[in-house]
Structure formats: structure tokens, C-alpha cells
Scaffold this motif. Structure first.
Motif, short mmCIF file in Angstrom:
data_model
loop_
_atom_site.label_atom_id
_atom_site.label_comp_id
_atom_site.label_asym_id
_atom_site.label_seq_id
_atom_site.Cartn_x
_atom_site.Cartn_y
_atom_site.Cartn_z
N PHE A 369 4.81 94.49 98.77
CA PHE A 369 5.98 95.18 99.32
C PHE A 369 6.52 96.20 98.32
O PHE A 369 6.79 97.36 98.68
CB PHE A 369 7.06 94.15 99.65
CG PHE A 369 8.34 94.75 100.17
CD1 PHE A 369 8.36 95.43 101.38
CD2 PHE A 369 9.53 94.61 99.46
CE1 PHE A 369 9.56 95.99 101.86
CE2 PHE A 369 10.71 95.15 99.93
CZ PHE A 369 10.72 95.84 101.13
N TYR A 370 6.68 95.80 97.06
CA TYR A 370 7.22 96.71 96.05
C TYR A 370 6.27 97.87 95.77
O TYR A 370 6.67 99.04 95.74
CB TYR A 370 7.49 95.96 94.74
CG TYR A 370 8.44 94.81 94.82
CD1 TYR A 370 9.55 94.85 95.67
CD2 TYR A 370 8.25 93.66 94.03
CE1 TYR A 370 10.43 93.77 95.74
CE2 TYR A 370 9.13 92.60 94.09
CZ TYR A 370 10.21 92.65 94.96
OH TYR A 370 11.07 91.60 95.01
N LEU A 371 4.99 97.51 95.52
CA LEU A 371 4.03 98.52 95.07
C LEU A 371 3.42 99.32 96.22
O LEU A 371 3.21 100.52 96.09
CB LEU A 371 2.90 97.83 94.28
CG LEU A 371 3.33 97.07 93.02
CD1 LEU A 371 2.15 96.28 92.45
CD2 LEU A 371 3.88 98.02 91.98
N GLY A 372 3.13 98.66 97.33
CA GLY A 372 2.47 99.34 98.45
C GLY A 372 3.43 99.97 99.42
O GLY A 372 3.40 101.18 99.66
N SER A 377 6.28 101.91 90.83
CA SER A 377 5.22 101.80 89.83
C SER A 377 5.20 100.38 89.25
O SER A 377 6.16 99.61 89.40
CB SER A 377 5.46 102.80 88.69
OG SER A 377 6.62 102.46 87.95
N ASN A 378 4.10 100.06 88.55
CA ASN A 378 3.99 98.75 87.92
C ASN A 378 5.10 98.52 86.90
O ASN A 378 5.66 97.42 86.81
CB ASN A 378 2.63 98.62 87.23
CG ASN A 378 1.49 98.48 88.21
OD1 ASN A 378 1.70 98.10 89.37
ND2 ASN A 378 0.29 98.79 87.77
N ASP A 379 5.42 99.55 86.12
CA ASP A 379 6.47 99.42 85.11
C ASP A 379 7.83 99.16 85.76
O ASP A 379 8.61 98.34 85.28
CB ASP A 379 6.53 100.68 84.25
CG ASP A 379 5.33 100.81 83.32
OD1 ASP A 379 4.62 99.80 83.14
OD2 ASP A 379 5.09 101.92 82.80
N GLU A 380 8.12 99.88 86.84
CA GLU A 380 9.40 99.69 87.52
C GLU A 380 9.52 98.28 88.08
O GLU A 380 10.58 97.64 87.97
CB GLU A 380 9.54 100.72 88.65
CG GLU A 380 9.78 102.14 88.15
CD GLU A 380 9.78 103.15 89.29
OE1 GLU A 380 10.52 104.15 89.21
OE2 GLU A 380 9.02 102.94 90.28
N LEU A 430 16.02 97.61 102.39
CA LEU A 430 15.04 98.34 101.58
C LEU A 430 13.86 98.79 102.42
O LEU A 430 13.31 99.88 102.21
CB LEU A 430 14.54 97.45 100.43
CG LEU A 430 15.39 97.29 99.18
CD1 LEU A 430 14.62 96.51 98.13
CD2 LEU A 430 15.83 98.64 98.61
N ALA A 431 13.46 97.94 103.37
CA ALA A 431 12.29 98.26 104.19
C ALA A 431 12.50 99.48 105.07
O ALA A 431 11.53 100.12 105.49
CB ALA A 431 11.92 97.06 105.06
#
Length: 568
Positions: A369-372, A377-380, A430-431
Motif C-alpha cells: 500500500f505504501y510503496l505501490g 520511497s523505501n526511505d520514507e 489516504l487511499a
């Protein structure tokens, strides 16, 4: 107003007094020891394997070690009834906790000296043994917490401190482990983590504990108890033992066979862990929990009706010693629980299955959900989820522990259910763009604070405040849930009863992930978040019903609010 302030002052004093107890300090240590191997075996281990060049298909075999945690209740009766040779003097639970921690330390140190790519067989075997030892340690630590709780160190405080230690270990073994490994290497990282567990194992020798089972004396006492008037006849006990024993033997054999096939078969012939859990998971729950509970209910009814019981003046027949020992290990924990809870058991099981289901299922889909979906980003995600998020959970646990002392167990449990359900709506926002969460972040000044740091942005602030609010709710709900779950089991059977109830939470989450994943594919994240909010609403209703049940039970017992429904 003055009364409220006085009550709050007393609550803070009670919390501070409890935190100063020796038991509480060891509870934090044991919580850390419980969370560290869980993070190392089910998290950072895959990062080490990836760097070592192990292919994904082979890494899938390592995911099987997670079954040790999901099905730990299958060997929990051993911890309630068996003494380890030469270690009984350590105490009833420490005789299992300390050796498990030392064994885990040795395993991690040994793994540090192996090359995963060149010694994959030994590496996987050590990981499997480590997961089994870790799950066994968890059973014993949960039982230890319940057994040693008292007025000076109440179960609410011990449960909260345990979870704080567990969460801190997850951060140390997870995100911090990755950072350490990037600087000194994976072997040195696992060597350090193993040394930590060895130190904790040595320190655990000095923890308080209840007395270990008195092997011969206890057996004679239990044998005499089973022959008293009103107790079930040996043939009835043996029939129940045979039925439950066959069910548990089938479950153990099924899991063992699956593990053996997965570890020894060629990659193309290995069974699918997800398919196994989805197919056999419900059957194992039915075989080890549902059907034995029905058998236990039948035994309780026979005894209350006075059927097939030892009559007054009847010549006592103690039955077979081995059968009696197995009966006390497998059947008596269920008979005690069913007999004490009666029809309330249906309500309790429903609450266990629904209270943490959203958290148990959601973990698998959080990063997609966060990345895709949201394109962070991975760092965020690491900053928002691993560091800020863990801090929010710790704060939530601390707040939950305080609320338990101020409001009580059931009000806090219900409040936790309300907050956990409501936070799904934050993710739903968020979605669909996150406009409302951005407004909240801006209005509270959180966006401004995030922008002061390098890499900070409005998008990151929006994600951080959402994860923070959700994890705060998770911490409050988690503190209340573990305290409630610990309060409804009996001290004499704490290992079996707690392991059975806790495993239900893990299994229902595992079984629900496939269905939730399909729903996400068909309808999207927004609709799924609304759906799980409704599930959370059901948990709220069940909390209220359980609150009413406990209040009525307290009135019948002649007390205002029972601190424990369990009996010794």
C-alpha cells in the motif's frame, strides 16, 4: 473534579510503584528476549539471505519457521506438566525460559559463523530449531507473566511492560539490525544479538518464579483428586482422552509432515505454505480447539448431572497413571476453562477472533500500500513506519497501561476497539488522496515540524501522522487486549489456555490474508478499509457484551470489579 484528580494521582502512584517492582523489570527483559528472535528469524534473516545470493524460492522455505509461532499451542501442554531434568529448581516457568534463551543465543552465535549460501542446510536447520525454541520461550513467558502477577505487580502493568519490551526488540532486531549489518556485516550482527540473548538467559536465573511441579507428590495429590466422589470415572476420562489425543496427534502429524516435505523435497515438489495454511489451518483449529472444547463441555455436563461419576462410598479407582497424566495435561485445562466460562466461551472466542484481526491481516499489505499504491520511497516508509511508528506504539502502550489503572480493564479494552476501528478510516482517506489527513497535519503544525528536517515533505508528514495515530491506537488496544486475555485464564493451566487463545489470533490473521488480498484486487484499498472498519465495529459490540458479562460475574461474586476471572 477534586475526586477525579485524586483518583488520577493514585493511579500514577500505583503505576510508579508497580514499575519499581523486581517482577516488572524482569518482565521487560523477558519481553525483549521474546521479540528479538522473532524479528531476527522472521525479518532480518531474509535480508541476510538476499545479500548472500540465496534465491527467492529457497527463501520461501524459511518462511515455514513462522508456523512454529502459529501452532505453538500444540506442545503447550508439555510446559504445564513436565519438569526438565536437573532444572526443576529454577522454577515452574524459568526451567523452560532460561534454557530456551541460552539455546537461542548459542544458535545465533553459531549462525554467525556460517555462510548461508555454502551451508544452507545447516543454516535452515538452525533457523528452524531457533524458531521452535523462540515459540517455546513465548509460551513459558506468557505463563510466567500470568503466574507471578499480584497486587504489587498487576497483570495490566506486566502485560504493558512485556509488549514494550517486545516492540523495542522488534526495532533493535529489525530496522536497527539492518543499520548495524550495513556497517559491521551480518555475521557480526548476529553474533552481537546472540550474545545479548545469552546475557539475558544468565540474568533470567535471578528472576522470581512459582515453584516447579512436585513430580511425585503432585501426581499422588492429583490421583487422589480424580478418585474423590463426584469426579468422572476412569473409563469416561479415558474415552475423552482418546478422542482428544487422536485429534491433537493428527494435527501434530500434519504440521510435522508438511515441515519435513518442505525441508527435504526438491523445489518443484515443495508444498505451498499459503495453500497449506488456508486448507489445513481451519481443520487444525477445529481438531485442536473446537472439537476438544465440545468434548470438555460434555464432560462438564456429565459431572454436573452426576452421571458416570465416582459415588460416595465407592471403592476408588485411580485409573492408569500415564492416562491420568495425559488427561491432566490435555483435557483438564479445557474442562476448567469451559466449566468456568460456560456459554460465555462463545462470546470470548468471538472477541478473540475479531479484536486484533485487522492488525493481524493488514501487516502483509502495508508495504504494498505504501510503496505501490501511494508511491512512497523505501526511505520514507522506513522513517514513518519503523522509527516514528514504533515510537507511537510505545507511547500508545504506555498510555494504555495508564488507562488500565485509571479506567479499568474493560473500559480500556472497549476504548481500544473503538480507536482501532476508527483508524482504518484514516487509511481510507489516504487511499483517495489524503486531503483530510493533510489538513490535520497542517492544522496541528506537524507538517511544519517535518519540513524542518532534510527530506521532509508534506506527503511524508501526511503518512507519518496517519501511521502515528494508528500505531497509538494499536498500542492502547494491544495493552488492553493482552491484559484481558491474561486475566481470563487460570494460573494452574496458563500455558495451555493462553497459548490456545493467542494462537487463534495468529491463525485467523493468516487465514484471512488470502481473502483480503482478493478483495483489494477486485475493489481497491478504499473499500477494504471501510470493510475492516465494520469488522472493528463488531469487536466493539463484543467488548461491550464482555464488559456486561464481567460486571455481572463480579456482582455474583460479591465484588465490584474482579481483577481476575481466573482461579488458581
Amino acid at each position: 473534579m477534586q475526586g477525579l484528580l485524586t483518583r488520577r494521582s493514585r493511579s500514577w502512584l500505583r503505576v510508579l510503584r508497580s514499575l519499581g517492582q523486581r517482577k516488572t523489570g524482569f518482565m521487560a527483559l523477558f519481553g525483549f528476549a521474546s521479540g528479538l528472535p522473532f524479528a531476527l528469524f522472521l525479518g532480518t534473516l531474509y535480508a541476510w539471505l538476499s545479500e548472500a545470493g540465496v534465491d527467492l524460492e529457497t527463501m520461501g522455505v524459511f518462511s515455514l519457521i513462522g508456523l512454529a509461532y502459529a501452532f505453538q499451542f500444540l506442545w503447550s501442554p508439555v510446559l504445564d506438566r513436565v519438569n526438565l531434568p536437573g532444572l526443576k529448581r529454577l522454577g515452574r516457568r524459568k526451567q523452560w525460559i532460561v534454557p530456551a534463551q541460552v539455546l537461542l543465543g548459542i544458535i545465533l552465535v553459531t549462525m554467525a559463523g556460517l555462510d548461508p549460501a555454502a551451508s544452507l542446510g545447516w543454516f535452515s536447520l538452525l533457523a528452524a530449531i531457533g524458531a521452535f525454541a523462540s515459540a517455546t520461550q513465548d509460551i513459558a513467558i506468557n505463563a510466567w507473566r500470568i503466574d507471578i502477577a499480584d497486587e504489587d505487580a498487576p497483570i495490566e502493568i506486566l502485560s504493558t511492560v512485556y509488549q514494550m519490551g517486545f516492540r523495542l526488540a522488534s526495532l533493535v532486531g529489525g530496522a536497527l539490525g539492518l543499520i548495524i549489518a550495513a556497517r559491521i556485516g551480518w555475521p557480526q550482527t548476529y553474533l552481537f544479538m546472540g550474545a545479548v540473548l545469552l546475557v539475558i538467559g544468565i540474568a533470567g536465573l535471578f528472576a522470581p518464579d512459582t515453584l516447579a511441579n512436585r513430580a511425585s507428590g503432585e501426581q499422588e495429590e492429583d490421583r487422589a483428586a480424580l478418585t474423590r466422589p463426584g469426579q468422572l470415572l476412569p473409563r469416561v476420562r479415558n474415552l475423552a482422552l482418546l478422542a482428544v489425543g487422536l485429534l491433537w496427534a493428527w494435527a501434530l502429524g500434519t504440521v510435522g509432515l508438511f515441515m519435513a516435505r518442505s525441508m527435504t523435497a526438491l523445489p518443484e515438489n515443495r508444498p505451498d505454505p499459503t495453500a497449506f495454511t488456508a486448507t489445513y489451518g481451519p481443520l487444525i483449529v477445529v481438531a485442536t480447539i473446537v472439537l476438544p472444547a465440545l468434548i470438555a463441555a460434555w464432560l462438564v455436563k456429565l459431572q454436573r448431572d452426576g452421571r458416570h461419576v465416582v459415588a460416595a462410598g465407592q471403592e476408588p479407582d485411580g485409573g492408569n497413571t500415564v492416562a491420568n497424566h495425559l488427561y491432566r495435561a490435555l483435557i483438564m485445562p479445557l474442562v476448567e476453562f469451559v466449566g468456568r466460562m460456560e456459554w460465555s466461551l462463545v462470546l470470548i472466542l468471538a472477541l478473540v477472533l475479531t479484536y486484533r484481526i485487522c492488525d493481524a491481516i493488514w501487516g502483509t499489505f502495508a508495504y504494498p500500500f505504501y510503496l505501490g499504491e501511494l508511491q512512497y520511497s523505501n526511505d520514507e516508509v522506513a522513517v514513518a513506519s519503523k522509527f516514528f511508528g514504533v515510537g507511537a506504539i510505545m507511547l500508545g502502550l504506555a498510555l494504555g497501561g495508564w488507562l488500565l489503572t485509571v479506567l479499568g480493564r474493560m473500559p480500556t479494552l472497549t476504548l481500544g476497539a473503538v480507536l482501532a476501528a476508527a483508524t482504518n478510516l484514516l487509511y481510507a482517506d489516504l487511499a483517495v488522496g489524503g486531503a483530510r489527513m493533510q489538513a490535520v497535519s497542517d492544522a496541528t503544525g506537524f507538517t511544519w515540524a517535518v519540513l524542518q528536517f532534510p527530506g521532509g515533505s508534506e506527503r511524508l508528514a501526511r503518512l507519518m501522522i496517519t501511521i502515528g495515530m494508528e500505531n497509538l491506537a494499536v498500542g492502547i488496544a494491544g495493552a488492553a487486549y493482552v491484559a484481558w486475555l491474561s486475566s481470563i485464564v487460570a494460573k494452574g493451566h496458563s500455558a495451555v489456555q493462553y497459548a490456545l487463545l493467542a494462537s487463534l489470533t495468529l491463525l485467523v490473521g493468516t487465514l484471512g490474508r488470502g481473502a483480503l488480498g482478493q478483495m483489494i484486487e477486485r475493489q481497491g484499498y478504499y473499500e477494504v478499509f471501510l470493510f475492516v472498519t465494520w469488522i472493528g465495529g463488531l469487536a466493539i459490540v463484543l467488548c461491550i457484551l464482555e464488559w456486561i458479562r464481567e460486571a455481572r460475574a463480579g456482582r455474583r461474586a460479591g465484588i465490584v470489579a474482579p481483577d481476575r476471572a481466573a482461579t488458581d
